[in-house]
Motif scaffolding. Structure first.
Motif, PDB file in Angstrom:
ATOM      1  N   LEU A 157     -37.434 -18.621   4.108  1.00 10.22           N
ATOM      2  CA  LEU A 157     -36.307 -17.853   4.633  1.00 10.22           C
ATOM      3  C   LEU A 157     -35.026 -18.304   3.927  1.00 10.22           C
ATOM      4  O   LEU A 157     -34.879 -19.477   3.581  1.00 10.22           O
ATOM      5  CB  LEU A 157     -36.156 -18.100   6.134  1.00 10.22           C
ATOM      6  CG  LEU A 157     -37.248 -17.530   7.046  1.00 10.22           C
ATOM      7  CD1 LEU A 157     -36.963 -17.896   8.496  1.00 10.22           C
ATOM      8  CD2 LEU A 157     -37.343 -16.014   6.903  1.00 10.22           C
ATOM      9  N   THR A 162     -45.716  -7.224  20.693  1.00  7.31           N
ATOM     10  CA  THR A 162     -47.078  -7.026  21.210  1.00  7.31           C
ATOM     11  C   THR A 162     -46.991  -6.554  22.649  1.00  7.31           C
ATOM     12  O   THR A 162     -46.319  -7.182  23.479  1.00  7.31           O
ATOM     13  CB  THR A 162     -47.899  -8.322  21.084  1.00  7.31           C
ATOM     14  OG1 THR A 162     -47.994  -8.639  19.691  1.00  7.31           O
ATOM     15  CG2 THR A 162     -49.311  -8.149  21.631  1.00  7.31           C
ATOM     16  N   ILE A 176     -35.719 -12.844   5.550  1.00 10.09           N
ATOM     17  CA  ILE A 176     -36.815 -12.708   4.593  1.00 10.09           C
ATOM     18  C   ILE A 176     -36.260 -11.866   3.457  1.00 10.09           C
ATOM     19  O   ILE A 176     -35.771 -10.752   3.690  1.00 10.09           O
ATOM     20  CB  ILE A 176     -38.014 -11.975   5.247  1.00 10.09           C
ATOM     21  CG1 ILE A 176     -38.547 -12.747   6.453  1.00 10.09           C
ATOM     22  CG2 ILE A 176     -39.119 -11.716   4.213  1.00 10.09           C
ATOM     23  CD1 ILE A 176     -39.515 -11.945   7.332  1.00 10.09           C
ATOM     24  N   THR A 225     -44.602  -2.837  14.609  1.00  5.34           N
ATOM     25  CA  THR A 225     -43.290  -3.079  14.008  1.00  5.34           C
ATOM     26  C   THR A 225     -42.629  -1.712  13.861  1.00  5.34           C
ATOM     27  O   THR A 225     -43.314  -0.683  13.831  1.00  5.34           O
ATOM     28  CB  THR A 225     -43.408  -3.772  12.644  1.00  5.34           C
ATOM     29  OG1 THR A 225     -44.268  -3.006  11.794  1.00  5.34           O
ATOM     30  CG2 THR A 225     -43.964  -5.187  12.783  1.00  5.34           C
ATOM     31  N   ASN A 230     -37.757  -4.025  14.806  1.00  4.47           N
ATOM     32  CA  ASN A 230     -38.682  -5.069  15.252  1.00  4.47           C
ATOM     33  C   ASN A 230     -39.556  -5.291  14.026  1.00  4.47           C
ATOM     34  O   ASN A 230     -40.532  -4.565  13.817  1.00  4.47           O
ATOM     35  CB  ASN A 230     -39.522  -4.619  16.446  1.00  4.47           C
ATOM     36  CG  ASN A 230     -38.715  -4.385  17.705  1.00  4.47           C
ATOM     37  OD1 ASN A 230     -38.636  -3.269  18.200  1.00  4.47           O
ATOM     38  ND2 ASN A 230     -38.109  -5.423  18.243  1.00  4.47           N
ATOM     39  N   SER A 241     -34.276  -8.383  15.053  1.00  2.09           N
ATOM     40  CA  SER A 241     -34.281  -8.314  13.588  1.00  2.09           C
ATOM     41  C   SER A 241     -33.482  -7.101  13.132  1.00  2.09           C
ATOM     42  O   SER A 241     -33.429  -6.086  13.837  1.00  2.09           O
ATOM     43  CB  SER A 241     -35.710  -8.244  13.053  1.00  2.09           C
ATOM     44  OG  SER A 241     -36.441  -7.232  13.701  1.00  2.09           O
ATOM     45  N   THR A 253     -49.975  -4.344  18.757  1.00  5.58           N
ATOM     46  CA  THR A 253     -48.830  -4.948  18.063  1.00  5.58           C
ATOM     47  C   THR A 253     -48.206  -3.901  17.152  1.00  5.58           C
ATOM     48  O   THR A 253     -48.912  -3.221  16.406  1.00  5.58           O
ATOM     49  CB  THR A 253     -49.281  -6.174  17.257  1.00  5.58           C
ATOM     50  OG1 THR A 253     -49.760  -7.156  18.177  1.00  5.58           O
ATOM     51  CG2 THR A 253     -48.125  -6.780  16.466  1.00  5.58           C
ATOM     52  N   GLN A 290     -33.780 -12.272  10.634  1.00  2.00           N
ATOM     53  CA  GLN A 290     -34.602 -12.720  11.768  1.00  2.00           C
ATOM     54  C   GLN A 290     -33.717 -13.419  12.820  1.00  2.00           C
ATOM     55  O   GLN A 290     -32.626 -13.881  12.490  1.00  2.00           O
ATOM     56  CB  GLN A 290     -35.666 -13.708  11.273  1.00  2.00           C
ATOM     57  CG  GLN A 290     -36.580 -13.110  10.204  1.00  2.00           C
ATOM     58  CD  GLN A 290     -37.607 -12.165  10.799  1.00  2.00           C
ATOM     59  OE1 GLN A 290     -38.674 -12.575  11.225  1.00  2.00           O
ATOM     60  NE2 GLN A 290     -37.272 -10.887  10.839  1.00  2.00           N
ATOM     61  N   ASP A 291     -34.206 -13.518  14.040  1.00  2.00           N
ATOM     62  CA  ASP A 291     -33.450 -14.196  15.119  1.00  2.00           C
ATOM     63  C   ASP A 291     -32.032 -13.639  15.184  1.00  2.00           C
ATOM     64  O   ASP A 291     -31.057 -14.386  15.181  1.00  2.00           O
ATOM     65  CB  ASP A 291     -33.385 -15.713  14.877  1.00  2.00           C
ATOM     66  CG  ASP A 291     -34.771 -16.284  14.690  1.00  2.00           C
ATOM     67  OD1 ASP A 291     -35.689 -15.845  15.398  1.00  2.00           O
ATOM     68  OD2 ASP A 291     -34.941 -17.153  13.818  1.00  2.00           O
ATOM     69  N   GLY A 338     -40.789  -8.184  10.603  1.00  8.53           N
ATOM     70  CA  GLY A 338     -40.994  -9.596  10.248  1.00  8.53           C
ATOM     71  C   GLY A 338     -41.577 -10.331  11.433  1.00  8.53           C
ATOM     72  O   GLY A 338     -42.555  -9.880  12.053  1.00  8.53           O
ATOM     73  N   HIS A 339     -40.956 -11.474  11.796  1.00  7.08           N
ATOM     74  CA  HIS A 339     -41.485 -12.255  12.927  1.00  7.08           C
ATOM     75  C   HIS A 339     -41.191 -11.611  14.273  1.00  7.08           C
ATOM     76  O   HIS A 339     -41.574 -12.125  15.308  1.00  7.08           O
ATOM     77  CB  HIS A 339     -40.880 -13.672  12.928  1.00  7.08           C
ATOM     78  CG  HIS A 339     -40.935 -14.337  11.593  1.00  7.08           C
ATOM     79  ND1 HIS A 339     -42.023 -14.250  10.766  1.00  7.08           N
ATOM     80  CD2 HIS A 339     -40.033 -15.108  10.941  1.00  7.08           C
ATOM     81  CE1 HIS A 339     -41.789 -14.918   9.651  1.00  7.08           C
ATOM     82  NE2 HIS A 339     -40.572 -15.438   9.726  1.00  7.08           N
ATOM     83  N   ASP A 340     -40.490 -10.497  14.242  1.00  7.11           N
ATOM     84  CA  ASP A 340     -40.073  -9.816  15.485  1.00  7.11           C
ATOM     85  C   ASP A 340     -41.011  -8.644  15.835  1.00  7.11           C
ATOM     86  O   ASP A 340     -40.606  -7.697  16.509  1.00  7.11           O
ATOM     87  CB  ASP A 340     -38.618  -9.337  15.292  1.00  7.11           C
ATOM     88  CG  ASP A 340     -38.009  -8.686  16.512  1.00  7.11           C
ATOM     89  OD1 ASP A 340     -38.412  -9.043  17.632  1.00  7.11           O
ATOM     90  OD2 ASP A 340     -37.126  -7.823  16.335  1.00  7.11           O
TER      91      ASP A 340
END
Ligand code: BG6
Length: 291
Positions: A190, A273, A182, A156, A266, A234, A154, A208-209, A268-270
């Protein structure tokens, strides 16, 4: 009659270290071998699009502030161990050049670090990474990671792009309206903001998104800079403002007024993996236009 434009690449000493100077059809980019870091991108008729610290110096062991530092294989603090360097392992190290190309389509330089180059106490994984910088009618930076190990990996990362602006009061950022972020200065739920972003204080956000393009509109300079991307949902928006600039020590006088970081990420939640053998490419394409 003149023929089609031809790209060129020359290696020169810049800021105390080796750099590649890419040229094509009136455009020019300078890429330091340290960190495979783009330091300058000039587009014909628009001038310099990137901000670089007046204190920029290569070969000091520290990452240069400005241009496009490469944050890999982690963005920000290390997720488990705060004693590891921020923003990963590669932004201050030399990157071997793996290929160059210059032709009527543009100029391109590629860098590669093998799993062996990267092995060390901070990185118990087997992965290789390549970074390509391509100059044509835009500047395109791509970073590809390949998991060469036997376990999932994984990561980032970010192409930490410092954009040059006329003055912070005159710019707005479009493409982030109503996008959840974030707030790294006030972590928790958020947040969202409706209008185009106008920066009037320290800002450190991971949107994000957000798979689309982000545009910096610089009204006094009568230009806009667009960052289009793939392989990312992201984007990071960062300006250190006054106090943090003083702490950083390498922003120069009022440097925070002349730059905005819009980082293709990439994060945060992005986080990405990669299963064994898999690869991922993150691409940022930067181009300016007159308003
Ligand atoms: C941004 C981060 O990407 O980089 C900020 O979101 C950080 O939190 C900034 O302060 C600069 O980092 P550094 O390590 O180059 O000072």
């Amino acid at each position: 009659m003149t023929g089609p434009a031809a790209g060129s690449i020359a290696f020169e000493e810049r800021y105390g270290g080796p750099a590649a100077v890419l040229a094509y059809d009136g455009a020019r980019a300078v890429v330091a071998l340290q960190g495979a870091q783009v330091l300058s991108y000039e587009q014909p008729g628009l001038g310099e699009l990137l901000w670089l610290s007046p204190m920029a110096a290569l070969g000091t062991g520290k990452a240069v502030r400005g241009g496009i530092p490469v944050c890999w294989p982690w963005f920000g603090p290390h997720p488990q161990d705060g004693s590891h360097p921020a923003h990963g392992l590669v932004r201050a190290r030399p990157w071997p050049v793996s290929a160059t190309r210059a032709d009527t389509k543009g100029a391109r330089i590629s860098f590669a670090l093998t799993a062996g180059d990267l092995a060390g106490p901070f990185w118990p994984h087997t992965a290789s990474v390549t970074l390509d910088v391509e100059l044509s009618n835009a500047l395109t930076v791509s970073i590809t990671t390949r998991n060469e190990g036997t376990a999932p990996l994984t990561l980032t990362q970010a192409l930490h792009t410092y954009l040059r602006i006329s003055d912070i009061d005159g710019v707005r950022v479009a493409g982030l309206e109503d996008v959840p972020f974030i707030d790294q200065l006030d972590p928790g739920e958020l947040k969202r903001e409706q209008p185009r972003v106008h920066i009037t204080r320290e800002v450190d956000r991971i949107y994000q998104d957000q798979p689309g393009r982000v545009t910096l509109i610089d009204l006094p300079a009568a230009r806009r800079i667009t960052i289009a991307k793939t392989g990312s949902t992201s984007s990071v928006l960062w300006n250190p403002w006054i106090e943090k600039s003083a702490r950083l020590g390498d922003m120069g006088e009022n440097g925070y007024r002349r730059m905005v970081c819009i980082e293709t990420a990439n994060a945060g939640h992005d986080a990405v993996t990669l299963r064994p053998g898999a690869r991922h490419t993150l691409v940022a394409r930067i181009s300016g236009e007159r308003l």
